[in-house]
Design an enzyme around this catalytic site. Structure first.
Site, short mmCIF file in Angstrom:
data_model
loop_
_atom_site.label_atom_id
_atom_site.label_comp_id
_atom_site.label_asym_id
_atom_site.label_seq_id
_atom_site.Cartn_x
_atom_site.Cartn_y
_atom_site.Cartn_z
N LYS A 1 0.65 14.81 0.13
CA LYS A 1 -0.67 14.67 -0.08
C LYS A 1 -1.14 16.15 -0.64
O LYS A 1 -1.25 16.50 -0.80
CB LYS A 1 -1.17 14.10 0.84
CG LYS A 1 -1.12 12.78 1.04
CD LYS A 1 -1.76 12.71 2.04
CE LYS A 1 -2.24 10.62 2.19
NZ LYS A 1 -3.08 9.97 1.81
N LYS B 1 -14.64 8.34 -3.29
CA LYS B 1 -15.62 8.20 -3.01
C LYS B 1 -16.33 10.21 -3.56
O LYS B 1 -17.72 9.89 -3.50
CB LYS B 1 -15.87 8.84 -1.66
CG LYS B 1 -15.37 7.38 -0.45
CD LYS B 1 -14.87 7.55 0.80
CE LYS B 1 -14.47 6.13 0.82
NZ LYS B 1 -13.13 6.15 2.11
N LYS C 1 -8.20 14.23 4.70
CA LYS C 1 -6.97 12.21 4.71
C LYS C 1 -5.87 13.05 5.41
O LYS C 1 -6.27 14.13 6.08
CB LYS C 1 -6.48 12.59 3.27
CG LYS C 1 -5.89 14.33 2.51
CD LYS C 1 -5.41 13.65 1.29
CE LYS C 1 -6.20 13.88 -0.57
NZ LYS C 1 -6.51 12.42 -0.79
N ARG C 2 -5.34 11.91 5.58
CA ARG C 2 -4.21 12.34 7.11
C ARG C 2 -3.20 13.62 6.57
O ARG C 2 -2.79 13.37 5.26
CB ARG C 2 -3.06 11.26 7.02
CG ARG C 2 -4.27 9.87 7.49
CD ARG C 2 -4.59 10.35 9.38
NE ARG C 2 -3.13 10.12 9.95
CZ ARG C 2 -3.12 9.40 10.66
NH1 ARG C 2 -4.01 7.98 10.87
NH2 ARG C 2 -2.28 9.39 11.21
N THR D 1 -8.67 6.95 -1.63
CA THR D 1 -9.33 6.44 -1.95
C THR D 1 -11.14 7.56 -1.71
O THR D 1 -11.93 7.45 -2.54
CB THR D 1 -10.15 4.87 -1.09
OG1 THR D 1 -9.39 4.87 0.20
CG2 THR D 1 -9.11 3.65 -1.56
N HIS E 1 0.14 -1.52 -0.05
CA HIS E 1 0.13 -0.15 0.22
C HIS E 1 1.26 1.29 -0.42
O HIS E 1 0.17 2.48 0.39
CB HIS E 1 -0.50 0.69 1.09
CG HIS E 1 -1.82 -0.93 1.17
ND1 HIS E 1 -2.93 -0.76 0.65
CD2 HIS E 1 -1.46 -2.22 1.22
CE1 HIS E 1 -4.05 -1.55 0.88
NE2 HIS E 1 -3.37 -2.84 1.36
C1 26W Z 1 4.26 0.82 9.69
C2 26W Z 1 3.04 1.70 10.01
C3 26W Z 1 2.80 2.16 8.59
C4 26W Z 1 0.95 2.32 8.66
C5 26W Z 1 0.17 2.32 8.17
C6 26W Z 1 3.01 2.16 7.18
C7 26W Z 1 2.11 2.45 6.02
C8 26W Z 1 0.75 2.64 6.54
C9 26W Z 1 0.17 2.25 5.17
C10 26W Z 1 0.16 1.28 4.05
C11 26W Z 1 -0.65 4.09 5.10
C12 26W Z 1 -2.00 3.78 4.13
O1 26W Z 1 -2.66 3.74 5.16
N1 26W Z 1 -1.54 3.34 2.88
C13 26W Z 1 -2.76 3.58 2.26
O2 26W Z 1 -3.47 2.94 1.74
C14 26W Z 1 -5.23 3.51 0.87
C15 26W Z 1 -4.95 2.34 0.38
O3 26W Z 1 -4.86 1.20 -0.47
C16 26W Z 1 -4.07 4.05 -0.47
O4 26W Z 1 -5.18 4.46 -0.80
C17 26W Z 1 -3.32 5.17 -0.20
O5 26W Z 1 -3.07 5.66 -0.92
C18 26W Z 1 -2.23 4.47 0.75
O6 26W Z 1 -1.38 5.96 1.22
#
Ligand code: 26W
Length: 827
Positions: free
Chosen positions: A566, A672, A560-561, A668, A369
């Site tokens: 971003k 929406k 979004k975060r 995502t 992701h």
């Molecule tokens: C280890 C810490 C950590 C925690 C969460 C690293 C990375 C993440 C996730 C990968 C972050 C995340 O939410 N990624 C998002 O995933 C969505 C669903 O696929 C995508 O639509 C977003 O672009 C992506 O940033």
């Protein structure tokens, strides 16, 4: 069972178990007996409703479980550290078709369904995109009647609550379970034991074979809590199983006898910490021991659960296990599933390495992701060997065998071995969890076409050379049932009337909207729906920020975060530019605009928190200047979460998807907004590319550098030259640097400003600023042509069918999981 929508949505017969009474009676019964509630207020009614609805799911829930296990079909286990479910009541009643019934029942006692539903606390067991995707996927799996179980952690505290004080983010714990959780059922009978620490030793089993055992461990218990996941009017109720950690019953006898009874009991605390709190970091790993404990805890409990059920049915014959089970790893967070399944098969069930590895690599699949290097998980070998010694041994052996294969098969690439090793060497060696996931899985997928292409050509290029066919794309999607039907009731009714009701089950049918763009009276109704939603949003913004949005203005939203990539900062720079135009009196052809920005910053992410502060300060200055009246307003929306998006996205007209190209895996929220008829201003990043392809380039506001151009630009980037040559940009920097937005706190934005001016700025904000300003101008002009805008809005919705998570999940089912609908025979 029939698959028509109408009859079930009008009656409660489908959800009607013979032992249940009509809803009004059930509500009274639960208020009186189950809850023993004195005051029949909306809180009590919410709980009574939830229990009554859960009872109505009960029969189908049991039946679904039975059908999946009797049929001996291939099953999927979705392993995720995050499930960002939001609220469940509305979703459940809509899916089982008792929404009107419940509305009437509540009406009968003088209550509003919306008011009652609003009592429910969001289940915020996720950070953002990845967690919400998992929740949309569960909804789609149930809609498609697929035998899929979600496995996660029942965090006592979900995503923190965000308050804004003096413009700064302040975090508070999210006690979402304070008033209980009527949706969950505790299943103590399925409790599992999880081991940590200790060491391994060699021994010979009864038949003299050399074996390894993991001893002197500190054990904790994993207790499952099940939540029902109802399908859409199809009799299916799947399960989300969330594990809570607790102490084992066995006390340390030495301590106990030495008179330290309280100390011994207090150990409960250590064990319960594991499932206490969700880590609020997205996109940067932090290497904390507790986090690795959480990951292993989830994985070990879930695998033991699946294996136990297997053994109950098939005994110790695992030959078909790989063919009948698939584990989807939601990013690398559950990657320990690979060595843990090896351990369970070999150490607990007596299989050999080769047969175990054959099983593991037949049933593990990994979804990536993120492309951000700082988000790629690596765990220190030192920590691993202390916490999970047996798991580390297995990872080492996987690595040895893998590297041996690489050396034989690619003799002419001697550097390859080091590049693909699961162990990153050096003084403090680390395990590369993404590499472990690739080596142990039969499928590796990205979440949008560009993202998958970049994984193939960049991050995972070496692995792509080794296993070209492992890599595949599954572009994300979102559930139209929550993100259109539920959250936008007026649009739902308009769609039902115009194109029928089946789109709720099959979203490709939304394309039937397209011909209606030429119907003037339809366009008028479309606009009326948007206006209603803008009013609702405006009221919501007022309640949460004290600012009242003018519904004549274009509603421009970025939620979004908060992250540098971003580029919320680019959005703010544009607002400063608009404000500059207002101050200069350059407003003749200006379109009034209301800008809403919302999102949480990771508590330790200094720059993200500074961006929140800047947004708040700019908003303050803009909103309090009388010259802005009727032209520009801006707010920072506090504590953005699933239930706020349900109000925000229907009222949005312009969706900001402005990340630096090549950084956002998919996005995502963009989908929406599109479904709800917003137009997108965006870069060629993540799923924006596919959104633009589907919507048509003429219905999308494109700006900025492409991913390839970003890489080129970085080689020789001079933001100061760009600023120097562009008076409008220079003026924005001048206002920012002159302290207009921090007059009482000099210097606080220094780090943001120097980041923008830095030739090594990774996010290239200044590089895209001119293009952003110009494209925003185009947005303004288009908005002034009301008919053109409405046509574009309808076409965005009409072309959003591809972005249903039903489509995504059908692709996972066909191309990765190879599972079929439990309702197949009836189709
Ligand atoms: C280890 C810490 C950590 C925690 C969460 C690293 C990375 C993440 C996730 C990968 C972050 C995340 O939410 N990624 C998002 O995933 C969505 C669903 O696929 C995508 O639509 C977003 O672009 C992506 O940033």
């Amino acid at each position: 069972m029939s698959n028509t929508l109408e009859p079930k949505s009008l009656t409660d017969s489908h959800a009607h178990d013979p032992i249940l009474e009509p809803l009004p009676k059930e509500l009274r019964r639960h208020l009186h007996f189950t809850l023993d509630s004195e005051d029949a207020d909306r809180n009590a009614y919410y709980r009574a409703c939830a229990i009554a609805v859960r009872d109505r799911l009960h029969r189908d829930w049991r039946q679904t479980r039975g059908r999946a296990s009797e049929g001996d079909v291939r099953r999927v286990h979705y392993l995720s550290l995050e499930f960002l479910l939001g609220r469940s009541l509305n979703n459940a009643i809509q899916n089982i078709g008792i929404d009107e019934n419940l509305r009437n029942a509540l009406h009968g006692v003088g209550l509003d369904l919306e008011e009652v539903a609003d009592v429910e606390h969001d289940a915020g067991l996720g950070n953002g995109g990845l967690g919400r995707l998992a929740a949309c996927f569960l909804d789609s799996c149930a809609n498609l009647a697929l035998p899929v179980t979600g496995y996660g952690i029942r965090y006592e505290f979900g995503m923190f609550h965000q308050r804004i004080e003096g413009g700064h983010q302040v975090e508070a714990p999210d006690r979402w379970l304070r008033n209980g959780n009527p949706w969950e059922i505790e299943r103590t009978e399925d409790t599992k034991t999880i081991r940590f620490y200790g060491h391994t030793e060699r021994y010979q089993d009864e038949s003299g074979r050399p074996k390894i055992r993991w001893v002197a461990t500190h054990d904790v218990l994993a207790v499952p809590f099940d939540m029902p996941i109802p399908g859409y009017k199809n009799g299916i109720v799947n399960t989300l199983r969330l594990w809570k950690s607790t102490t084992t019953d066995d006390f340390d006898l030495d301590e106990f006898n030495a008179g330290s009874y309280p100390e011994s009991v207090a150990k409960k605390n250590d064990a319960e910490q594991i499932s206490m709190v969700l880590y609020p970091n997205d996109s940067s790993e932090n290497g904390k021991e507790l986090r690795l404990k959480q990951q292993y805890f989830l994985v070990s409990a879930s695998l033991q659960d699946v294996l136990n059920k297997w053994v109950q049915k098939h005994g110790k014959d695992f030959k078909d296990f790989g063919g009948k089970n698939c584990f989807q790893l939601n990013d690398t967070h559950p990657a320990c599933a690979i060595p843990e399944l090896m351990r369970l098969l070999m150490d607990e069930h007596g299989l050999e390495w080769d047969e175990s590895w054959e099983i593991v690599t037949r049933c593990m699949a990994y979804t990536n992701h993120t492309l951000l290097p700082e988000a790629l998980e690596r765990w220190s070998v030192q920590l691993f060997s202390r916490l999970l010694p047996r798991i580390l041994e297995i990872i080492y052996e996987i690595n040895e065998r893998f590297l041996a294969m690489v050396t034989t098969q690619f003799p002419d690439d001697p550097g390859l071995r080091d590049r693909v090793s699961l162990v990153e060497g050096g003084h403090h060696p680390h395990i590369r969890m993404a590499y472990l996931s690739i080596v142990g899985s039969f499928s590796v997928n990205g979440v949008a076409q560009l993202h998958t292409d970049l994984l193939r050509s960049g991050l995972f290029a070496d692995f792509c050379k080794i296993w070209p066919t492992k890599f595949n794309n599954k572009t994300n999607g979102v559930t139209q049932r929550r993100w259109l039907s539920h959250c936008n009731p007026d649009l739902r009714e308009l769609l039902n009337e115009s194109i029928g009701v089946q789109w709720q089950r099959d979203f490709s049918l939304i394309s039937d909207l397209a011909p209606l763009v030429d119907d003037a009276s339809f366009r008028e109704r479309w606009d009326a729906v948007k206006l209603t939603n803008k009013r609702r949003l405006s009221k919501y913004v007022l309640e949460n920020t004290g600012v009242e949005f003018d519904t004549n203005a274009i509603f421009d939203v970025q939620v979004k975060r908060i992250h540098e990539y971003k580029r919320q900062l680019l959005n703010v720079l544009h607002v400063i530019h608009l404000y500059d135009r207002i101050m200069k009196g350059d407003t003749a052809d200006m379109t009034p605009r209301c800008v809403l920005i919302g999102g949480k910053a990771a508590p330790g992410y200094f720059m993200a928190k500074l961006i929140i502060k800047l947004i708040n300060e700019v908003a303050q200055v803009v909103n309090s200047d009388p010259r802005s009246k009727g032209l520009l307003q801006m707010v920072f929306f506090p504590n953005y979460r699933v239930s706020s998006m349900e109000v925000i996205c229907p009222g949005t007209e312009l969706s900001e998807q402005i990340s630096t190209a090549g950084k956002e895996a998919s996005g995502t929220g963009n989908m929406k907004f599109m479904m709800n008829g917003a137009l997108t201003i965006g870069t060629l990043d993540g799923a924006n590319i596919e959104i633009r392809e589907k919507a048509g380039a003429e219905n999308f506001f494109l700006f900025g550098l492409s991913a390839a151009e970003v890489e080129e630009t970085k080689k020789n980037y001079c933001p100061n030259a760009i600023i120097g040559e562009d008076p409008e940009i220079a003026r924005v920097m001048e206002l920012l640097e002159g302290g207009l937005f921090n007059s009482t706190e000099p210097g606080i934005f220094h780090h943001l400003i120097s980041g923008l001016r830095n030739p090594h700025d990774q996010w290239l904000t200044i590089a895209d600023f001119r293009s952003f300003i110009d494209t925003q101008r185009q947005v303004e002009q288009t908005y002034q042509d009301r008919e053109a805008w409405t046509r574009m809005s309808i076409l965005n919705s009409a072309n959003s069918g591809w972005f249903s998570s039903d489509r995504t999940i059908q692709q996972y089912a066909d191309e990765i999981w190879h599972v079929k609908s439990l309702n197949q025979d009836e189709k």
